[in-house]
Design a protein around this motif. Structure first.
Motif, PDB file in Angstrom:
ATOM      1  N   ALA A   1       0.835  -1.219   0.000  1.00 55.31           N
ATOM      2  CA  ALA A   1       0.000   0.000   0.000  1.00 55.31           C
ATOM      3  C   ALA A   1       0.860   1.256   0.000  1.00 55.31           C
ATOM      4  CB  ALA A   1      -0.936  -0.022   1.215  1.00 55.31           C
ATOM      5  N   ASP A   2       1.938   1.269   0.794  1.00 59.42           N
ATOM      6  CA  ASP A   2       2.828   2.424   0.842  1.00 59.42           C
ATOM      7  C   ASP A   2       3.483   2.684  -0.511  1.00 59.42           C
ATOM      8  OD1 ASP A   2       2.241   2.821   3.476  1.00 59.42           O
ATOM      9  OD2 ASP A   2       4.027   1.794   4.247  1.00 59.42           O
ATOM     10  N   PHE A   3       3.938   1.612  -1.138  1.00 55.53           N
ATOM     11  CA  PHE A   3       4.578   1.755  -2.454  1.00 55.53           C
ATOM     12  C   PHE A   3       3.577   2.290  -3.475  1.00 55.53           C
ATOM     13  CE2 PHE A   3       5.603   0.210  -6.687  1.00 55.53           C
ATOM     14  CZ  PHE A   3       6.894   0.678  -6.838  1.00 55.53           C
ATOM     15  N   THR A   4       2.339   1.763  -3.440  1.00 54.81           N
ATOM     16  CA  THR A   4       1.308   2.226  -4.376  1.00 54.81           C
ATOM     17  C   THR A   4       1.033   3.718  -4.194  1.00 54.81           C
ATOM     18  OG1 THR A   4       0.274   0.031  -4.338  1.00 54.81           O
ATOM     19  CG2 THR A   4      -1.062   1.860  -5.176  1.00 54.81           C
ATOM     20  N   ASP A   5       0.918   4.158  -2.931  1.00 55.53           N
ATOM     21  CA  ASP A   5       0.651   5.577  -2.655  1.00 55.53           C
ATOM     22  C   ASP A   5       1.809   6.456  -3.125  1.00 55.53           C
ATOM     23  OD1 ASP A   5      -1.759   4.896  -1.548  1.00 55.53           O
ATOM     24  OD2 ASP A   5      -1.022   4.910   0.535  1.00 55.53           O
ATOM     25  N   GLU A   6       3.030   6.029  -2.840  1.00 54.70           N
ATOM     26  CA  GLU A   6       4.201   6.806  -3.221  1.00 54.70           C
ATOM     27  C   GLU A   6       4.319   6.906  -4.738  1.00 54.70           C
ATOM     28  OE1 GLU A   6       7.432   9.209  -2.884  1.00 54.70           O
ATOM     29  OE2 GLU A   6       6.157   8.490  -1.227  1.00 54.70           O
ATOM     30  N   PHE A   7       4.059   5.794  -5.417  1.00 50.74           N
ATOM     31  CA  PHE A   7       4.176   5.775  -6.871  1.00 50.74           C
ATOM     32  C   PHE A   7       3.104   6.655  -7.518  1.00 50.74           C
ATOM     33  CE2 PHE A   7       3.937   3.609 -11.104  1.00 50.74           C
ATOM     34  CZ  PHE A   7       5.231   3.906 -11.495  1.00 50.74           C
ATOM     35  N   ARG A   8       1.891   6.608  -6.969  1.00 48.53           N
ATOM     36  CA  ARG A   8       0.823   7.469  -7.484  1.00 48.53           C
ATOM     37  C   ARG A   8       1.156   8.944  -7.265  1.00 48.53           C
ATOM     38  NH1 ARG A   8      -4.513   4.217  -5.232  1.00 48.53           N
ATOM     39  NH2 ARG A   8      -4.665   2.698  -6.949  1.00 48.53           N
ATOM     40  N   SER A   9       1.716   9.248  -6.109  1.00 50.59           N
ATOM     41  CA  SER A   9       2.118  10.623  -5.813  1.00 50.59           C
ATOM     42  C   SER A   9       3.184  11.099  -6.793  1.00 50.59           C
ATOM     43  CB  SER A   9       2.635  10.713  -4.377  1.00 50.59           C
ATOM     44  OG  SER A   9       3.115  12.011  -4.094  1.00 50.59           O
ATOM     45  N   PHE A  10       4.113  10.205  -7.096  1.00 52.58           N
ATOM     46  CA  PHE A  10       5.179  10.539  -8.044  1.00 52.58           C
ATOM     47  C   PHE A  10       4.607  10.805  -9.436  1.00 52.58           C
ATOM     48  CE2 PHE A  10       7.942   8.919 -11.410  1.00 52.58           C
ATOM     49  CZ  PHE A  10       8.988   9.826 -11.321  1.00 52.58           C
ATOM     50  N   LEU A  11       3.716   9.935  -9.906  1.00 48.34           N
ATOM     51  CA  LEU A  11       3.125  10.102 -11.228  1.00 48.34           C
ATOM     52  C   LEU A  11       2.295  11.386 -11.316  1.00 48.34           C
ATOM     53  CD1 LEU A  11       1.984   6.449 -12.088  1.00 48.34           C
ATOM     54  CD2 LEU A  11       3.991   7.667 -12.918  1.00 48.34           C
ATOM     55  N   GLY A  12       1.718  11.783 -10.191  1.00 50.11           N
ATOM     56  CA  GLY A  12       0.927  12.997 -10.189  1.00 50.11           C
ATOM     57  C   GLY A  12       1.762  14.261 -10.240  1.00 50.11           C
ATOM     58  N   SER A  13       3.002  14.164  -9.817  1.00 51.21           N
ATOM     59  CA  SER A  13       3.866  15.352  -9.772  1.00 51.21           C
ATOM     60  C   SER A  13       4.862  15.434 -10.919  1.00 51.21           C
ATOM     61  CB  SER A  13       4.641  15.375  -8.448  1.00 51.21           C
ATOM     62  OG  SER A  13       5.480  14.231  -8.355  1.00 51.21           O
ATOM     63  N   VAL A  14       5.082  14.320 -11.638  1.00 55.99           N
ATOM     64  CA  VAL A  14       6.109  14.306 -12.678  1.00 55.99           C
ATOM     65  C   VAL A  14       5.597  14.996 -13.941  1.00 55.99           C
ATOM     66  CG1 VAL A  14       5.400  12.113 -13.737  1.00 55.99           C
ATOM     67  CG2 VAL A  14       7.800  12.816 -13.818  1.00 55.99           C
ATOM     68  N   ASP A  15       6.510  15.617 -14.654  1.00 59.98           N
ATOM     69  CA  ASP A  15       6.193  16.266 -15.925  1.00 59.98           C
ATOM     70  C   ASP A  15       6.036  15.181 -16.992  1.00 59.98           C
ATOM     71  OD1 ASP A  15       6.016  17.699 -18.247  1.00 59.98           O
ATOM     72  OD2 ASP A  15       7.744  18.988 -17.853  1.00 59.98           O
ATOM     73  N   PRO A  16       4.832  15.008 -17.567  1.00 62.26           N
ATOM     74  CA  PRO A  16       4.610  13.917 -18.545  1.00 62.26           C
ATOM     75  C   PRO A  16       5.429  14.068 -19.815  1.00 62.26           C
ATOM     76  CG  PRO A  16       2.733  15.426 -18.496  1.00 62.26           C
ATOM     77  CD  PRO A  16       3.618  15.809 -17.351  1.00 62.26           C
ATOM     78  N   SER A  17       5.984  15.253 -20.059  1.00 61.53           N
ATOM     79  CA  SER A  17       6.774  15.447 -21.278  1.00 61.53           C
ATOM     80  C   SER A  17       8.224  15.005 -21.105  1.00 61.53           C
ATOM     81  CB  SER A  17       6.740  16.924 -21.697  1.00 61.53           C
ATOM     82  OG  SER A  17       7.391  17.743 -20.723  1.00 61.53           O
ATOM     83  N   LYS A  18       8.586  14.628 -19.872  1.00 61.20           N
ATOM     84  CA  LYS A  18       9.960  14.215 -19.608  1.00 61.20           C
ATOM     85  C   LYS A  18      10.034  12.727 -19.266  1.00 61.20           C
ATOM     86  CE  LYS A  18      11.584  18.730 -18.000  1.00 61.20           C
ATOM     87  NZ  LYS A  18      12.246  19.479 -16.891  1.00 61.20           N
ATOM     88  N   ALA A  19      11.173  12.148 -19.557  1.00 58.93           N
ATOM     89  CA  ALA A  19      11.372  10.726 -19.276  1.00 58.93           C
ATOM     90  C   ALA A  19      11.670  10.513 -17.800  1.00 58.93           C
ATOM     91  CB  ALA A  19      12.526  10.191 -20.115  1.00 58.93           C
ATOM     92  N   ILE A  20      11.252   9.343 -17.296  1.00 56.77           N
ATOM     93  CA  ILE A  20      11.562   8.955 -15.922  1.00 56.77           C
ATOM     94  C   ILE A  20      12.984   8.410 -15.891  1.00 56.77           C
ATOM     95  CG2 ILE A  20      10.954   7.408 -14.027  1.00 56.77           C
ATOM     96  CD1 ILE A  20       8.076   7.456 -15.050  1.00 56.77           C
TER      97      ILE A  20
END
Length: 420
Positions: free
Chosen positions: A382-401
């Motif tokens: 659950a912690d990993f899922t929340d952290e990953f969702r938070s990351f996807l919500g803040s990352v610039d979609p035009s840039k590579a991870i």
């Protein structure tokens, strides 16, 4: 956006693409290894119908020995090892007399030599009639190669004696329409195949020259005496049972119409008749060909053959034809388990069983945990899922991870666990 990624100098892919690539690589490895986990040396299994074989040039630079998957991983780690894909009727050589004082870690008590093994120039990393390595260091773009189902050598499409690679039976997407390929040299040994109906030939492939089965004097004179036939069979490129360890790099065929030399892969010379009981149905008295395949005047021009799916099922199994296969040391053609298609089918089945077993083991492991351990695992997910969702919500979609982004995700998780 693609240009931005190129400027960053980092190769990019989606998570789905990454997972799919991993799964494809694992499947490809399983298909080559036949589902062999590499846990134990296969020597105790004798001359296996088909298995993945490797050549260690560090230990045997002359290319006169082959080793199994397990020995490749355990005994020859860090050595210069060649992957030869699969070989039929082969027994692991690791640690025998060809390796000098080197001893096999997994099965040290081997015979001095495996007398039924045979080796061609593939064991030195050379392929095709051009006798070149693969990958070829002189080529910027590697060419596709095709394996002969008899000699098991690999050939460049431009070197299989076709006027154009377009003659190779393929569908509109370029996928092969044939199940097996027989090279020009080996087509002499199995020229009787041209007596069979067109159904055994891959659609869209080569035209098969007509066969003259008349028995007039002019035909009979073209057929060598019986003793000469036997002598030729003993020295034929694709059925030679006397050249077990002799490695000859030049791989063109020696025949009455061609002064070139050809030495083929291992067990095409071994008919394996003792192990064919499960793969061959009982023989029948009437020959489905209606002619003597040994005496018929067959194709005068040797050329590569492309055979359709399940073509082996159509082969005649009358006593006379069985004797022909045995004389030519090609009884393995009757064994369905000899084919690459069957080998890969069994590999896929083993892979599915392995994955199911793994899933079952993981489920059993989880079920056997106590309540506290189960909650720890579920909370971690659950912690990993929340952290990953938070990351996807803040990352610039035009840039590579990037790798730094991924490392930051796990660093945040560590900090969160410390606070708890």
């Amino acid at each position: 956006m693609a240009a931005e990624f190129d400027d960053d100098g980092e190769q990019t892919m989606s998570i789905n693409e990454y997972l799919e690539s991993i799964e494809e690589e694992e499947l490809e490895a399983d298909l080559v290894l036949g589902g062999d986990e590499g846990d134990e040396c296969t020597y105790s299994k004798g001359y296996m119908k088909r298995q993945a074989i490797f050549s260690c040039l560090t230990c045997t630079p002359d290319g006169n020995a082959g080793i199994c998957t397990a020995c490749c991983l355990s005994c020859h780690d860090g050595h210069e090892v060649l992957e030869l894909w699969t070989k039929r009727n082969f027994r692991c050589d690791c640690g025998n007399s060809k390796f000098g004082e080197f001893s096999c870690k997994l099965f040290p008590n081997k015979d001095v030599e495996n007398i039924e093994n045979s080796y061609n120039h593939n064991f030195k990393g050379l392929y095709c009639t051009c006798n070149r390595p693969y990958p070829d260091p002189d080529l910027q773009e590697q060419e596709e190669m095709i394996q002969c189902c008899m000699c098991e050598d690999w050939f460049h499409e431009e070197h299989i004696s076709l006027s154009s690679p377009n003659e190779i039976p393929r569908d509109e997407e370029g996928e092969p329409l044939y199940e097996d390929f027989v090279c020009k040299a080996c087509s002499t040994v199995c020229s009787f195949l041209t007596l069979y109906p067109k159904t055994i030939w891959a659609a869209g492939g080569q035209s098969v020259p007509p066969v003259n089965t008349s028995k007039d004097k002019s035909v009979v004179e073209d057929i060598p005496p019986k003793d000469d036939v036997a002598g030729k069979l003993e020295t034929d490129a694709c059925s030679d049972s006397s050249k077990k360890d002799n490695l000859v790099p030049d791989v063109d065929c020696k025949s009455a119409s061609d002064d070139k030399k050809f030495v083929t892969g291992e067990s095409s010379q071994n008919d394996g008749s003792s192990s064919l009981s499960r793969g061959i149905t009982s023989s029948h008295a009437t020959c489905i060909l209606g002619v003597d395949s040994m005496a018929a005047s067959l194709v005068s021009e040797r050329k590569p053959l492309f055979l359709s799916k399940n073509w082996r099922d159509a082969l005649c199994r009358c006593d006379k034809c069985l004797d022909t296969y045995k004389q030519r040391h090609i009884s393995y053609l009757l064994d369905k388990e000899d084919s690459i298609a069957e080998y890969e089918k069994n590999a896929k089945q083993k892979r599915e069983e392995k994955l199911q077993k793994r899933e079952g083991a993981e489920l059993n492991f989880f079920n056997n945990l106590g309540h506290v351990e189960k909650m720890e695992i579920l909370n971690g997910i659950a912690d990993f899922t929340d952290e990953f969702r938070s990351f996807l919500g803040s990352v610039d979609p035009s840039k590579a991870i990037t790798a730094a982004d991924v490392n930051q995700i796990f660093e945040n998780l560590k900090n969160k666990r410390r606070r708890v």
